[in-house]
Write an enzyme that holds these catalytic residues in place. Structure first.
Site, short mmCIF file in Angstrom:
data_model
loop_
_atom_site.label_atom_id
_atom_site.label_comp_id
_atom_site.label_asym_id
_atom_site.label_seq_id
_atom_site.Cartn_x
_atom_site.Cartn_y
_atom_site.Cartn_z
N TRP A 166 -53.22 -122.76 -38.14
CA TRP A 166 -52.62 -122.37 -36.85
C TRP A 166 -51.36 -123.17 -36.54
O TRP A 166 -50.57 -122.78 -35.68
CB TRP A 166 -53.65 -122.41 -35.71
CG TRP A 166 -54.81 -121.51 -36.03
CD1 TRP A 166 -56.13 -121.85 -36.09
CD2 TRP A 166 -54.77 -120.11 -36.40
NE1 TRP A 166 -56.91 -120.78 -36.46
CE2 TRP A 166 -56.09 -119.71 -36.66
CE3 TRP A 166 -53.75 -119.17 -36.55
CZ2 TRP A 166 -56.42 -118.39 -37.06
CZ3 TRP A 166 -54.07 -117.87 -36.95
CH2 TRP A 166 -55.38 -117.50 -37.18
N GLY A 237 -72.98 -121.99 -27.45
CA GLY A 237 -73.85 -120.83 -27.59
C GLY A 237 -73.81 -120.26 -29.00
O GLY A 237 -72.96 -120.61 -29.82
N ASP A 238 -74.80 -119.36 -29.24
CA ASP A 238 -74.87 -118.61 -30.49
C ASP A 238 -74.50 -117.17 -30.13
O ASP A 238 -75.22 -116.52 -29.38
CB ASP A 238 -76.29 -118.71 -31.03
CG ASP A 238 -76.48 -117.91 -32.33
OD1 ASP A 238 -75.79 -116.89 -32.52
OD2 ASP A 238 -77.32 -118.33 -33.15
N PHE A 239 -73.35 -116.70 -30.65
CA PHE A 239 -72.88 -115.39 -30.19
C PHE A 239 -73.73 -114.21 -30.64
O PHE A 239 -73.54 -113.09 -30.18
CB PHE A 239 -71.38 -115.17 -30.45
CG PHE A 239 -70.86 -115.44 -31.85
CD1 PHE A 239 -71.52 -114.99 -32.97
CD2 PHE A 239 -69.65 -116.12 -32.02
CE1 PHE A 239 -71.03 -115.22 -34.25
CE2 PHE A 239 -69.13 -116.34 -33.30
CZ PHE A 239 -69.83 -115.91 -34.41
N HIS A 257 -64.56 -111.19 -40.39
CA HIS A 257 -64.46 -111.24 -41.86
C HIS A 257 -65.55 -112.09 -42.51
O HIS A 257 -65.70 -112.05 -43.73
CB HIS A 257 -63.06 -111.68 -42.32
CG HIS A 257 -62.82 -113.16 -42.25
ND1 HIS A 257 -61.83 -113.77 -42.99
CD2 HIS A 257 -63.44 -114.15 -41.55
CE1 HIS A 257 -61.85 -115.07 -42.75
NE2 HIS A 257 -62.80 -115.33 -41.87
N GLN A 308 -67.74 -117.31 -50.70
CA GLN A 308 -68.08 -118.28 -49.66
C GLN A 308 -68.91 -117.75 -48.49
O GLN A 308 -69.49 -118.53 -47.76
CB GLN A 308 -66.78 -118.82 -49.06
CG GLN A 308 -66.17 -119.95 -49.86
CD GLN A 308 -65.56 -120.98 -48.92
OE1 GLN A 308 -64.56 -120.74 -48.29
NE2 GLN A 308 -66.20 -122.13 -48.81
N1 SAM Z 1 -61.81 -118.90 -34.76
C1 SAM Z 1 -61.54 -120.07 -35.56
C2 SAM Z 1 -60.28 -119.91 -36.38
O1 SAM Z 1 -59.90 -118.79 -36.71
O2 SAM Z 1 -59.68 -120.94 -36.73
C3 SAM Z 1 -62.71 -120.43 -36.46
C4 SAM Z 1 -63.14 -119.37 -37.42
S1 SAM Z 1 -64.51 -119.88 -38.43
C5 SAM Z 1 -64.30 -118.91 -39.84
C6 SAM Z 1 -65.92 -119.17 -37.66
C7 SAM Z 1 -66.34 -119.89 -36.40
O3 SAM Z 1 -67.47 -119.20 -35.82
C8 SAM Z 1 -66.78 -121.31 -36.63
O4 SAM Z 1 -66.19 -122.16 -35.70
C9 SAM Z 1 -68.29 -121.26 -36.44
O5 SAM Z 1 -68.84 -122.48 -36.00
C10 SAM Z 1 -68.42 -120.17 -35.43
N2 SAM Z 1 -69.73 -119.54 -35.44
C11 SAM Z 1 -70.44 -119.14 -36.52
N3 SAM Z 1 -71.60 -118.59 -36.16
C12 SAM Z 1 -71.64 -118.65 -34.81
C13 SAM Z 1 -72.59 -118.24 -33.84
N4 SAM Z 1 -73.73 -117.64 -34.22
N5 SAM Z 1 -72.31 -118.42 -32.53
C14 SAM Z 1 -71.14 -119.01 -32.16
N6 SAM Z 1 -70.19 -119.43 -33.04
C15 SAM Z 1 -70.45 -119.24 -34.35
C1 ASE Z 2 -63.80 -118.31 -43.22
C2 ASE Z 2 -62.51 -118.61 -43.55
C3 ASE Z 2 -62.28 -119.38 -44.66
C4 ASE Z 2 -64.89 -118.75 -43.98
C5 ASE Z 2 -64.67 -119.53 -45.10
C6 ASE Z 2 -63.35 -119.85 -45.44
C7 ASE Z 2 -61.08 -119.83 -45.25
C8 ASE Z 2 -61.45 -120.56 -46.37
N1 ASE Z 2 -62.83 -120.57 -46.47
O1 ASE Z 2 -64.02 -117.54 -42.14
C9 ASE Z 2 -59.69 -119.65 -44.76
C10 ASE Z 2 -58.94 -118.59 -45.49
N2 ASE Z 2 -58.63 -119.00 -46.81
C11 ASE Z 2 -59.11 -118.32 -47.85
C12 ASE Z 2 -58.76 -118.82 -49.19
O2 ASE Z 2 -59.79 -117.33 -47.71
#
Ligand code: SAM
Ligand code: ASE
Length: 347
Positions: A166, A237-239, A257, A308
């Protein structure tokens, strides 16, 4: 697309593709050993032997690493009174040093320590259609984020990865649509609060609540969001299970995704139920092209989602379909020209 006769005789592109991971690992090693940080700290050029000594590596190994970094244009080399000296390029100084405001250091670290190991089992992932945590890290867990957060250290590294992109794409995703009419914003799975920070800086009237798992918000409070940010709040929370509070815009950045079609629809339906008429949902995702020809970054990310997670990257039409199935209407797409794009839907 026909290849030229010349390319058939000397397949430069394929040779470059084979070298791809050698290039990645060379850059990762220089970052992880602290080459770019040392050269920044030093403020001037250093010899290979001085770098080796300061970083505690072999002289010969460091000499070859620095040479390759020069070839990759990550370092500059000069000869001064018979001595060979190395310094950072503007690019490495800006993006590969730890403390730089635009640092990609933490993305590099995660690629090197996690994604690289998962990709070692890409062939297996494709045969089986499942992520490779079991093979790569010897862990078995039913829940995706129990694997991604298999230790506190891993959770922090993942959060740093999430945060770092970001620095480069944040402003574009929050300004792709005019969001100024939404003042009570919830960032579901908002992680480190990076998007929340972008929102409050782009929209002076908005307040953003970062909604995430308790342990994630605890880490976010410790390492990423200062309590002085009065316009950013946290909600644990857990969404999938817990109530989703009232808001006029729900942001889901890189959430859909991660999940299967079924779980995505379940989550978006919960968000739709939480919406009042006029409320919106903003998905932030890397979009595939409808013609299936790219972008290559997103096509590779989709393979990464396979090794992943449970998810994949999608085309705009697939997101439109998901949002409409959950009940949303007036779905609009905006491409930013960078990695991440946005999709806005309304109740
Ligand atoms: N939105 C952020 C970004 O784009 O940088 C983080 C994306 S990360 C791939 C997914 C996020 O969803 C993580 O912060 C994870 O902790 C959160 N998450 C996963 N399962 C969840 C749940 N059941 N309830 C709330 N948050 C959750
Ligand atoms: C997710 C995003 C990422 C879960 C696992 C992940 C990324 C890396 N590992 O939501 C960020 C995007 N980068 C790639 C290589 O996909």
């Amino acid at each position: 697309m026909e290849v030229s006769k010349q390319e058939l005789e000397y397949p430069q592109k394929l040779l470059n593709y084979m070298d791809g991971f050698l290039i990645s690992k060379t850059m990762f090693a220089a970052c992880e050993l602290g080459v770019f940080d040392l050269l920044l700290e030093e403020g001037g050029p250093l010899s290979s032997s001085a770098i080796a000594e300061r970083l505690g590596t072999s002289a010969d190994g460091m000499d070859r690493l620095l040479a390759a970094c020069v070839g990759l244009q990550l370092l500059e080399v000069e000869e001064h009174q018979g001595e060979v000296l190395y310094s950072n390029t503007d690019l490495s100084q800006t993006y590969l040093t730890k403390e730089s405001p635009r640092t990609l250091y933490y993305s590099v670290a995660y690629y090197s320590q996690t994604i690289y190991h998962c990709f070692a089992y890409l062939t297996d992932a494709i045969r089986e259609g499942t992520n490779q945590y079991q093979r790569a890290f010897g862990i078995s867990s039913k829940e995706l984020f129990d694997s991604l957060y298999r230790s506190e250290e891993e959770m922090l590294k993942f959060m740093q990865l999430m945060n770092s992109i970001w620095n480069i794409c944040g402003k574009d995703v929050v300004t792709a649509f005019d969001l100024s009419t939404f003042t009570n914003i919830f960032d579901l799975g908002g992680c480190t609060g990076a998007i929340a920070k972008e929102c409050i800086s782009a929209y002076p009237q908005s307040r953003v609540t970062v909604y995430d798992l308790p342990k994630v918000l605890e880490m976010a409070g410790k390492h990423f969001v200062s309590p002085d940010e009065k316009r950013i709040a946290f909600h644990e929370g857990d969404f999938f299970k817990d109530p989703i509070p009232d808001a006029d815009l729900y942001i889901l950045a890189r959430i859909i995704h991660d999940w299967t079609e079924d779980r995505s629809l379940e989550l978006l339906s919960r968000v739709y139920k939480a919406c009042k008429p006029g409320s919106g949902v903003l998905l932030v995702e890397a979009l595939l092209n409808e013609d299936r020809r790219g972008p290559i970054t997103t096509q590779l990310y989709s393979l990464n989602m396979l090794v992943q997670t449970e998810g994949k990257e999608r085309m705009p039409s697939e997101y439109v379909k998901l949002l409409e199935s959950a009940g949303f209407k007036d779905v609009q797409i905006r491409r930013t020209g960078k990695i991440y794009d946005v999709i806005l839907g309304r109740k």
